[in-house]
Enzyme design. Structure first.
Site, PDB file in Angstrom:
ATOM      1  N   HIS A   1      -3.590   1.251  -5.611  1.00 31.94           N
ATOM      2  CA  HIS A   1      -3.577   0.214  -4.573  1.00 31.94           C
ATOM      3  C   HIS A   1      -4.599  -0.890  -4.837  1.00 31.94           C
ATOM      4  O   HIS A   1      -4.594  -1.915  -4.149  1.00 31.94           O
ATOM      5  CB  HIS A   1      -3.832   0.852  -3.211  1.00 31.94           C
ATOM      6  CG  HIS A   1      -3.337   0.037  -2.048  1.00 31.94           C
ATOM      7  ND1 HIS A   1      -2.439  -1.003  -2.197  1.00 31.94           N
ATOM      8  CD2 HIS A   1      -3.603   0.112  -0.717  1.00 31.94           C
ATOM      9  CE1 HIS A   1      -2.180  -1.532  -1.016  1.00 31.94           C
ATOM     10  NE2 HIS A   1      -2.871  -0.892  -0.105  1.00 31.94           N
TER      11      HIS A   1
ATOM     12  N   ASP B   1       0.367  -3.897  -4.493  1.00 32.41           N
ATOM     13  CA  ASP B   1       0.547  -3.989  -3.042  1.00 32.41           C
ATOM     14  C   ASP B   1       1.709  -3.094  -2.600  1.00 32.41           C
ATOM     15  O   ASP B   1       2.609  -2.761  -3.378  1.00 32.41           O
ATOM     16  CB  ASP B   1       0.828  -5.434  -2.626  1.00 32.41           C
ATOM     17  CG  ASP B   1      -0.379  -6.329  -2.846  1.00 32.41           C
ATOM     18  OD1 ASP B   1      -1.506  -5.829  -2.715  1.00 32.41           O
ATOM     19  OD2 ASP B   1      -0.176  -7.523  -3.159  1.00 32.41           O
TER      20      ASP B   1
END
Length: 481
Positions: free
Chosen positions: A454, A458
């Site tokens: 992450h 996204d």
């Protein structure tokens, strides 16, 4: 002419190697192409072949020793030639490296290495103390000055090694140890146990090497303090019967060192899990069309394709559509790759390993099947080369053959994602017909779960990527064009 054999550098990040096995002993002949030794790398054990014919004249390290890459580990030459100069050069190189100046690494019982060790002059008459000996002396409370005054070195070039420190500490009576500020010789586990139970190590007879106090000695002392002579007798009977007990009385089946390949894998996965924030996305895939296509493909060719091969091709096409997923985070730079190298996890004798299908974007499903099949065979035989299990840009882990319905995979750094593939099971599913009406039907369904980093990926991109893989698997004809 005698040849110095060195610890090979088998990977870009390899700084040292562990000698697992010598296939030849000193004095034995070896031919070019024969296995001479095996080395533990970060993923597997690899056999190293001799580069020429000759006789093994000297083995400079023992099985289980670790040594920096490119340092000498053996000498191979003619059975009659004088190797004194070559051996002196090899030992001098070892003496320059702090990791191998212990006698355990350079000393060879009844070998030519012993004969030459005392012939190499020391520099300026100063005592040489190996890092392991210095560390062990610190654990025992013996200062460097005491080492120089009281300990006679038996290691390379007269250096003091760990064995010398242990022998010296074990030979001292308790009052002398106290006088020089030394403690009784004990293993780290035994020392921690003694401190926790307020036991005096000087009052415990060690049964380990060189009189070292071991965990079993501490356990015996604890049992004696708690229950007197009867308890000691019982404990001794249990030890004589081969029974091992934990500190709280549980019988131990086996104690396995957390080391080698298993520790390397564990360290890498822990680093990945606690460095990269993992994000997870799950999709359920209807494999009706794919299984039918696979049946037709396998019916017309000798090379069989697996469901994993189709999944790999789907991942390749998705990675080409979303190159942000086909990337690595290297320091402060995100590197996106045009080349797609797909790693496919497989169980090997030394643990899980990930052979990599290189340049998969240029391969058809059947070509991926041929390459992956050959890699799997080598992996299970422990014969993969570092080039065959490094350089991946994305990984697939399929546990469907074990009946696993859903699981979460940890990213293989420095990649950006890994796809966990579960088993295919018949389940009721809602089917939308051509006229828009719906019906319930039994379909072969499979869970796939994408794990992403992450920091770089996204949620929206990850969702689009895993959905693309689902769509490709449900209309698999797109994988064949």
């Amino acid at each position: 002419m005698a040849e110095i054999i060195v610890m090979p550098k088998l990977g870009f990040n390899m700084s040292e190697g562990k000698l697992v096995n010598w296939y030849k002993k000193e004095g034995e002949s070896v031919r070019k192409g024969e296995n001479l030794f095996s080395v533990e790398t970060d993923k597997t054990n690899m056999d190293i072949e001799a580069t020429g014919d000759g006789v093994v004249r000297s083995l400079l390290i023992k099985e289980g020793d670790s040594i920096a890459v490119t340092l000498p580990i053996a000498i191979v030459g003619d059975s009659t030639e004088d190797i004194s100069a070559v051996l002196a050069e090899a030992l001098a190189l070892l003496g320059k490296d702090s990791k191998v100046c212990d006698c355990e690494a350079t000393g060879q019982t009844e070998s030519t290495a012993d004969a030459l060790m005392t012939a190499v002059k020391s520099d300026g008459g100063r005592a040489k103390i190996s890092p392991r000996a210095r560390r062990k002396a610190g654990e025992l409370g013996i200062s460097s000055d005491d080492l120089c005054r009281f300990v006679t070195g038996t290691g390379f070039d007269g250096g003091i090694c760990e064995k010398d420190v242990l022998a010296y500490a074990a030979s001292l009576p308790a009052d002398t140890r106290q006088k020089i500020g030394a403690a009784a010789a004990a293993t780290p586990v035994a020392r921690n146990m003694a401190a926790a139970e307020n036991l005096d190590l000087d009052g415990i007879a060690g049964t380990g090497a060189n009189g070292k106090v071991t965990k079993q000695d501490i356990q015996a002392a604890m049992a004696g303090a708690a229950a007197g002579g009867a308890a000691r007798t019982c404990q001794q009977a249990e030890m004589n019967a081969g029974v091992k007990l934990s500190q709280d009385g549980k019988e131990i089946l086996e104690e396995v060192p957390y080391a080698g390949v298993r520790k390397i894998i564990g360290d890498r996965l822990a680093q990945s899990k606690f460095t990269a924030p993992h994000l997870y996305f799950t999709q359920k895939v209807d494999l009706t069309n794919l299984l039918e296509l696979r049946r037709e493909v396998n019916a017309v060719q000798e090379q069989k394709t697996s469901v994993t091969d189709f999944i790999a091709k789907a991942a390749v096409k998705a990675l080409q559509k979303y190159p942000e997923m086909n990337a690595s985070l290297l320091g402060d730079t995100i590197v996106k790759y045009k080349t797609v190298n797909v790693g496919i996890a497989v169980a090997a004798p030394g643990g899980l390993i990930v052979p990599v299908v290189k340049n998969a974007e240029a391969k058809t499903v059947t070509e991926i099947a041929a390459v992956s099949s050959a890699l799997f065979e080598k992996a299970r035989a422990g014969k993969l080369t570092p080039d065959e299990y490094t350089g991946g840009t994305f990984t697939i882990s399929n546990l469907g053959m074990f009946g696993i319905e859903n699981f979460t995979a940890i990213i293989n750094p420095p990649e950006m994602g890994i796809l966990a593939v579960s088993s295919t099971k018949d389940e009721p599913a809602v089917i939308v017909k051509a006229d828009g009406t719906k019906e319930i039907a039994i379909r072969p369904m499979m869970n796939i779960q994408l794990t992403t980093d992450h920091r770089v990926i996204d949620g929206l991109l990850a969702a689009q990527f895993v959905t693309e893989i689902k769509d490709l698997l449900e209309r698999p004809v797109a994988l064949m064009v």
